[in-house]
Design an enzyme around this catalytic site. Structure first.
Site, PDB file in Angstrom:
ATOM      1  N   CYS A 100      -2.328   8.238   2.240  1.00  0.00           N
ATOM      2  CA  CYS A 100      -2.249   7.901   1.441  1.00  0.00           C
ATOM      3  C   CYS A 100      -3.655   7.911   1.237  1.00  0.00           C
ATOM      4  CB  CYS A 100      -1.658   6.678   1.656  1.00  0.00           C
ATOM      5  SG  CYS A 100      -2.392   5.560   2.021  1.00  0.00           S
ATOM      6  N   GLU A 157       1.019  -1.208   0.368  1.00  0.00           N
ATOM      7  CA  GLU A 157       0.042   0.285   0.091  1.00  0.00           C
ATOM      8  C   GLU A 157       1.098   1.132  -0.083  1.00  0.00           C
ATOM      9  OE1 GLU A 157      -2.490   3.068   2.933  1.00  0.00           O
ATOM     10  OE2 GLU A 157      -3.204   0.617   3.095  1.00  0.00           O
TER      11      GLU A 157
END
Length: 516
Positions: free
Chosen positions: A302, A268
Site C-alpha cells: 500500500c 489501513e
C-alpha cells in the site's frame, strides 16, 4: 507475586541479508524445498481446535508457479464464524483476568520463537505463498512481526503506567490492559493463509490460551454476516482495500443501535503514493528510490511508489538508465535468490494489471517506456512497467493498481511549485510519499505543502519500508484512519480505560461551608 516488573526495552529485530554462503541462506533454501513438497490442510482454529471449514474448498498455490499447490482450506461458513465468536466470548474473562506479566510473556516468547527456531518456516511460507523474495519476506515476517509483539508489550506497559494525579486523601487509578485483554476472530487473506497457518501454530507454541485468537479461513463473507452485527463487537482492525473498509463501516453504522458499545474501527487501506523530484535532486538517489519504491514485492505494498513527478532537466539524463535498469531486472521463482521480483499474488490481480496495461497502451499522450509485458503461462508475472503520461490527471496518477506500474509525469523545471501542489491534491489517498532534493529550503517547503498528502513522509528515500518504533505507519483520507501501527497511538485504540477514585476520609454531611 508482589514485585513491580519491567518489560524488556525493545529493539528492532536485525535483518538477515541471506548472502551467498551464509548459514541463514542455506537453512532457508532447505526449508523452501521441504515446504514446496508438502500439501497442508489449512485449518480453522476455534477454541484451540484445528479443523477444516464447512464451505467450499479453496486451493492455495505458489503465485510464481500456479500449478504447484501448497495447501487447501475450506471457506468458513456462518456456523463456523458463530462458533469462533462464541469461543472468543467464552475465553475473554480468563484472558482479561490473567496478569499483565503473563500475557506479555506469551507475546515476548512468540517474538523470540519467531526470531529464532520458527524464522525459516515463516519466511519460507511467506515466500512460497505470496511470492516474496527472501529479503522482502525477511523484513515483513520475522522482523516486523517480532517488532510488533515486542514493542506493543512495551507500549502497553507505558499505557498502564500512565496514571492520573492524586491529591491528598484520594487515590485515582486508570486501568488500560490493551493487547492483553481483547479476544479476537482473525480472518487472514486467502493468499496469505499458509503464513497465517504457521503463525497461529507459533502463537500456540508460545502458550496462547485456546479461544483468545480464533482463526477462520476463506473469503470472509460469513465474517461480515455473523461477526460484524454481533452485539458484542468491540472493534475491527482491517487491512485491505478502501472500498471494502467502506462497506464494513457502512455495516457497522447500520447496526449501531444493536451494539452494547460503539465499536472501534481502525483501517489501513489504499494508497497512490508519490515521489516528487526537485531539479536539485541527486540522480542516483532518485533512480534507486523509484526502482525500489515501485517494484519491490511487485509493487504490492500500500506504500509502493506508483506516481512520480520528475523535472525535464533530470528526466533527459535519467530516462535511458532507468529504462535499462527496469527492463534488466531479474524476475521469476523467488526460490531463486538471484531474482529481484516474483509474481503478482493471484489471477485476479494479473487480470486487472493486464487490463490496465492494454488500456493505456497506445493512448494519446501516454507512452510505456519500460515493461508492459505479462505472462501467466507458469506464474502470474507482470514485468515492471513505467508509463509516462502528459496529463497529471490521468488514471496512472489517481487510480490504485496495487502492482508494478509506475506513472511518470515530466514537468518543466519552472513549474515545480505548481506540480508540487497538484501532487498533493490529486486522488483520494494520503498514505506515503517522498521528496527527492538537495536544496534544504525546498525540502522544508515540501514538508509543509505535502503535510496532509502522506501520513508517512520520506526525504531522499523511497516511500516504503516503515520500521516498527521508528516510523509508525498509517495515512488518512482514503488511506485509512491513520492510527499509526508500530506506535503507542495504535495500541490506545484497543483499550477501554476505567478511572477509579477511592476517598480515604469520605464526607459525612451534605452541607458545604458556604451554606452556614
Amino acid at each position: 507475586m508482589d514485585a513491580v516488573t519491567n518489560v524488556p526495552q525493545p529493539v528492532n529485530e536485525p535483518v538477515h541479508d541471506y548472502a551467498p554462503g551464509s548459514p541463514e541462506r542455506q537453512a532457508l533454501a532447505s526449508r523452501l524445498e521441504q515446504m514446496a513438497a508438502e500439501h497442508v490442510e489449512l485449518t480453522l482454529t476455534i477454541d484451540g481446535e484445528h479443523r477444516m471449514g464447512g464451505g467450499d474448498p479453496i486451493d492455495v498455490v505458489q503465485p510464481h508457479n500456479h500449478k504447484a499447490q501448497l495447501g487447501t482450506m475450506r471457506d468458513a461458513t456462518a456456523d463456523d464464524v458463530r462458533q469462533a465468536v462464541a469461543a472468543a466470548k467464552a475465553a475473554a474473562p480468563a484472558w482479561q483476568h490473567m496478569s499483565f506479566d503473563d500475557r506479555a510473556a506469551i507475546l515476548l516468547k512468540a517474538a523470540d520463537l519467531l526470531a529464532g527456531p520458527w524464522r525459516t518456516m515463516l519466511n519460507a511460507a511467506t515466500m512460497l505463498g505470496q511470492s516474496k523474495t527472501c529479503y522482502q519476506a525477511e523484513i515483513d515476517t520475522p522482523c516486523e512481526l517480532a517488532d510488533f509483539w515486542r514493542f506493543n508489550v512495551y507500549f502497553a506497559r507505558q499505557l498502564m503506567e500512565e496514571q492520573p494525579i492524586s491529591v491528598s486523601g484520594v487515590w485515582n487509578l486508570s486501568t488500560a490492559p490493551a493487547l492483553m485483554g481483547n479476544t479476537v476472530v482473525w480472518k487472514p487473506a486467502v493468499t496469505q493463509q499458509l503464513a497465517a497457518h504457521y503463525t497461529m501454530r507459533l502463537l500456540e507454541a508460545a502458550g496462547l490460551p485456546p479461544g483468545v485468537i480464533n482463526m477462520v479461513t476463506g473469503t470472509g463473507q460469513a465474517v461480515s454476516e455473523v461477526a460484524v452485527p454481533d452485539p458484542d463487537l468491540a472493534g475491527i482492525h482491517f487491512t485491505g482495500s478502501t472500498a471494502t473498509f467502506g462497506k464494513l463501516w457502512d455495516s457497522v453504522a447500520g447496526n449501531l443501535r444493536a451494539y452494547r458499545a460503539y465499536p472501534r474501527l481502525v483501517g489501513e487501506t489504499g494508497g497512490k503514493d508519490f515521489v516528487v523530484a526537485h531539479p536539485s535532486a541527486d540522480l542516483d538517489t532518485l533512480r534507486t528510490a523509484l526502482v525500489r519504491g515501485a517494484f519491490e514485492y511487485q509493487g504490492q505494498k500500500c506504500s509502493a511508489a506508483s506516481r512520480a513527478y520528475l523535472p525535464r532537466s533530470l528526466w533527459t539524463k535519467l530516462r535511458d538508465d532507468l529504462v535499462s535498469e527496469v527492463d534488466g531486472m531479474a524476475m521469476g521463482d523467488v526460490t531463486d535468490f538471484g531474482n529481484f521480483m516474483g509474481a503478482v499474488i493471484d489471477n485476479r490481480s494479473f487480470a486487472k494489471l493486464s487490463t490496465v496495461i492494454d488500456r493505456v497502451r497506445g493512448e494519446e499522450g501516454v507512452e510505456i517506456v519500460a515493461g508492459g509485458v505479462v505472462d501467466d503461462s507458469v506464474g502470474y508475472f507482470v514485468r515492471p512497467t513505467v508509463v509516462v503520461a502528459d496529463n497529471p490527471d490521468h488514471e496512472v496518477f489517481t487510480t490504485e493498481y496495487f502492482g508494478p506500474i509506475l506513472g511518470v509525469f515530466v514537468y518543466d523545471d519552472a513549474d515545480y511549485d505548481t506540480v508540487l501542489r497538484e501532487s498533493a491534491a490529486v486522488g483520494p489517498y494520503g498514505l506515503t510519499g517522498s521528496i527527492i532534493a538537495q536544496d534544504r529550503a525546498v525540502i522544508v517547503e515540501a514538508m509543509d505543502v505535502l503535510r496532509f498528502a502522506a501520513g508517512n513522509f520520506y526525504i531522499n528515500d523511497k516511500p516504503t519500508g516503515a520500521v516498527v518504533g521508528q516510523q509508525p505507519f498509517g495515512g488518512a483520507r482514503g488511506s485509512g484512519t491513520n492510527d499509526k501501527a508500530g506506535s503507542i497511538l495504535n495500541l490506545q485504540r484497543w483499550v477501554s480505560p476505567r478511572t477509579i477514585k477511592e476517598t480515604f476520609v469520605p464526607a459525612t454531611d451534605y452541607r458545604y461551608p458556604f451554606m452556614e
